[in-house]
Write an enzyme that holds these catalytic residues in place. Structure first.
Site, PDB file in Angstrom:
ATOM      1  N   GLU A   1      -8.622 -11.143  -2.165  1.00 38.48           N
ATOM      2  CA  GLU A   1      -9.235  -9.881  -2.582  1.00 38.48           C
ATOM      3  C   GLU A   1      -8.236  -8.734  -2.648  1.00 38.48           C
ATOM      4  O   GLU A   1      -8.340  -7.847  -3.502  1.00 38.48           O
ATOM      5  CB  GLU A   1     -10.391  -9.510  -1.642  1.00 38.48           C
ATOM      6  CG  GLU A   1     -11.562 -10.489  -1.657  1.00 38.48           C
ATOM      7  CD  GLU A   1     -11.317 -11.753  -0.822  1.00 38.48           C
ATOM      8  OE1 GLU A   1     -10.302 -11.823  -0.087  1.00 38.48           O
ATOM      9  OE2 GLU A   1     -12.152 -12.677  -0.902  1.00 38.48           O
TER      10      GLU A   1
ATOM     11  N   ARG B   1     -28.185  -9.242  -3.010  1.00 40.94           N
ATOM     12  CA  ARG B   1     -28.355 -10.666  -3.292  1.00 40.94           C
ATOM     13  C   ARG B   1     -29.794 -11.019  -3.658  1.00 40.94           C
ATOM     14  O   ARG B   1     -30.048 -11.815  -4.549  1.00 40.94           O
ATOM     15  CB  ARG B   1     -27.958 -11.502  -2.064  1.00 40.94           C
ATOM     16  CG  ARG B   1     -28.062 -13.011  -2.287  1.00 40.94           C
ATOM     17  CD  ARG B   1     -27.924 -13.790  -0.995  1.00 40.94           C
ATOM     18  NE  ARG B   1     -29.135 -13.766  -0.212  1.00 40.94           N
ATOM     19  CZ  ARG B   1     -30.072 -14.733  -0.216  1.00 40.94           C
ATOM     20  NH1 ARG B   1     -29.907 -15.795  -0.954  1.00 40.94           N
ATOM     21  NH2 ARG B   1     -31.141 -14.632   0.530  1.00 40.94           N
TER      22      ARG B   1
END
Lengths: 309, 268
Positions: A54, A163
């Site tokens: 990342e 989510r």
């Protein structure tokens, strides 16, 4: 039940990447989860999988932006804003580059994955970076609109996405102005500033309270930074009691942003509903919302308590 | 050749003057890279005063961002930066302690936090490939900097995407702020590590102008892999009391030391 905001993100991005050839998408091995796989399918040559790395992804996103691209960089909110925080600050925000950090699976609604994946600090750590914009849409229509909006600006942004599937608050043809807060329900005396899925919870609570003839105002705050201070002030001035509701630590999130406006020119007692500075746990997301006091019942309880006092 | 040597001499002198004037900055790792930047900016990159504001040219990222004096002095020598070098690290100056890309033309990335510049270079090289821009990305990496994990994330990505338009020069002076790199946290062997990430590695003497020039030429011709030029250098090169002394990583010379240093550089 509507869509998860991450799904709406994937759909909108897949559309935008075809329309705008200056858009590139970076992901860190989570394309199916973040839903950037849709954009990858629509335009594979402008989707880059950067692997489970990342920090490199965020600085590489900055490098892309210096080359004239509008970059969407996605991974879970935890890693986008946590692991790569300093890359977002130094590589993206300091040079004010055109990167949209889109973190999915934010909040405790990640559910079963548990604490290591539940970003409850992301709004705070992003809004504290100078020049970084922070958006937290509540449903599919708002997500699509905000993704389209940020694709037209040159500013570094963080967009917080979830989510789990959530109810729709808006119709597909709703018009959004992200420079303004959105009053989704007009009541009196008590106003709730809510963001993300807490908008739905607040509306559910408002509906239940209406049956007891308690009529509260619900405000959807999608743009936490920049914040529509004028709009917030208007609500503060016209209501006796103020509540904030967010699926985030009560420290440094929406509640703090609203408080910042309040202390400046309209001091009020503000009750913050959020995660009370603690880690949550694994579990089904609806049950987590109940246990960690982020459900409609908690909002109803708080409103009644305030009115009793 | 004599002209280039003259430019590099001026770069070294300005490094010393800027750091002394600011009473702060990083002379050691700036002096070690002066020959590399001299060749790069005067002979290799197609950068000049007129195109420095854009991206349709070769670009340079100072991943070891603390070596700003060498970058500012080089841009000044090249006529791209025309302001006052002596404002370095002072209030209201564009010459920040670590470089900001929005303040000075020719500074292609804001850097300073180690490891991030090489990743930004990966993004730039990918972007150039995507937009079919044939210009190259050059990056100066520190040897101590390779202790940052992000460097290896970037190395992996550059190898994976076969970024043959990326050329990273590793300023291998062997010292970091706390001492010998092999004693602080040994990152060696660096050549084998980059090769393992599918890079082309060229080892040179980083003060030999012919070797530097040849390495850049070889890197440009090689297809299918990014290139690492592992340049053995001397920290503080050109100033006897600074050479190979880690104490001069981030310390400014006083007036007397400056005069001595300038004399030595003049005699190089």
């Amino acid at each position: 039940m509507g869509k998860a905001t991450r799904e709406a993100y994937g759909e909108e991005l897949a559309k935008l990447i075809v329309e705008n050839e200056k858009i590139v998408v970076l992901d860190a091995d989570l394309t199916k989860s973040t839903k950037t796989a849709d954009a990858q399918k629509a335009c594979p040559e402008r989707h880059f999988n950067m692997g489970i790395a990342e920090a490199n992804m965020m600085s590489a996103a900055a490098g892309f932006a210096t080359s004239g691209y509008t970059v969407f960089a996605s991974t879970f909110a935890m890693f986008a804003t946590g692991r790569a925080w300093e890359q977002v600050r130094n590589s993206i925000a300091y040079p004010h580059l055109n990167v949209k950090v889109c973190g999915t699976h934010a909040g405790i609604a990640v559910g079963e994955d548990g604490v290591s994946h539940q970003a409850i600090e992301d709004i705070g750590v992003m809004r504290v970076i100078p020049g970084m914009e922070v958006y937290s849409p509540c449903d599919a229509a708002e997500t699509k609109a905000v993704i389209k909006y940020v694709s037209t600006t040159k500013n570094p942004c963080y967009v917080r996405l979830g989510r789990a599937a959530v109810d729709d608050v808006y119709n597909e043809d709703e018009v959004f102005d992200f420079s303004k807060i959105k009053v989704v329900r007009k009541g009196e005396k008590v106003a709730i500033f809510a963001t993300g899925l807490m908008v739905q919870q607040s509306l559910k609570a408002a509906k239940a309270l209406e049956e007891e003839e308690i009529n509260i105002t619900v405000v959807d705050v999608c743009s936490i930074k920049p914040l529509d201070e004028e709009g917030v002030l208007e609500i503060l001035k016209t209501h006796d009691h103020i509540i904030t509701a967010e699926e985030h630590n009560i420290i440094n999130g929406l509640g703090s942003a609203i408080s910042d406006v309040s202390v400046k020119s309209c001091p009020k007692i503000i009750t913050k509903i959020g995660i009370k500075d603690r880690f949550a746990e694994s579990g089904p997301f609806e049950e987590l919302l109940v246990k960690y006091n982020l459900d409609d019942q908690e909002i109803i309880r708080v409103v009644k308590e305030i009115l009793k006092a | 050749m004599e002209e280039l040597k003259g430019h590099i001499k001026n770069i070294r002198k300005n490094i010393l003057k800027m750091v002394a004037n600011a009473n702060s900055g990083h002379p050691g790792g700036s002096l070690s890279a002066a020959d590399i930047l001299g060749v790069l900016f005067f002979e290799v990159m197609d950068i000049n005063k007129d195109n420095a504001g854009g991206v349709d040219r070769d670009r340079f990222v100072l991943s070891k961002g603390h070596a700003t004096p060498v970058l500012y002095a080089t841009l000044y020598e090249k006529g791209i930066f025309t302001g006052d070098l002596m404002t370095f690290r002072k209030m209201n100056s564009k010459l920040q302690g670590h470089p900001n890309r929005n303040y000075v033309d020719g500074v292609d990335m804001s850097t300073g936090s180690l490891g991030q510049g090489i990743s930004a270079s990966v993004g730039m090289a990918l972007a150039n490939k995507l937009s079919k821009n044939d210009h190259r990305i050059y990056t100066l990496l520190g040897d101590g900097e390779t202790e940052e994990g992000q460097v290896w994330e970037a190395a992996m990505a550059a190898g994976h995407y076969k970024l043959d338009n990326l050329c990273v020069v590793l300023d291998f002076n062997g010292l970091q702020i706390d001492g010998d790199i092999t004693k602080v946290m040994n990152p060696l062997p660096l050549d084998k590590k980059f090769e393992a990430f599918n890079w082309n590695v060229i080892k040179i003497d980083g003060h030999d102008l012919d070797q530097i020039r040849e390495a850049f030429k070889e890197a440009k011709e090689l297809k299918g892999k990014p290139t690492l030029i592992l340049a053995k250098t001397v920290k503080g090169k050109g100033v006897s009391f600074m050479e190979n002394n880690y104490a001069w990583h981030g310390v400014a010379p006083n007036q007397e030391q400056l005069e001595q240093a300038l004399k030595e550089v003049e005699a190089m």
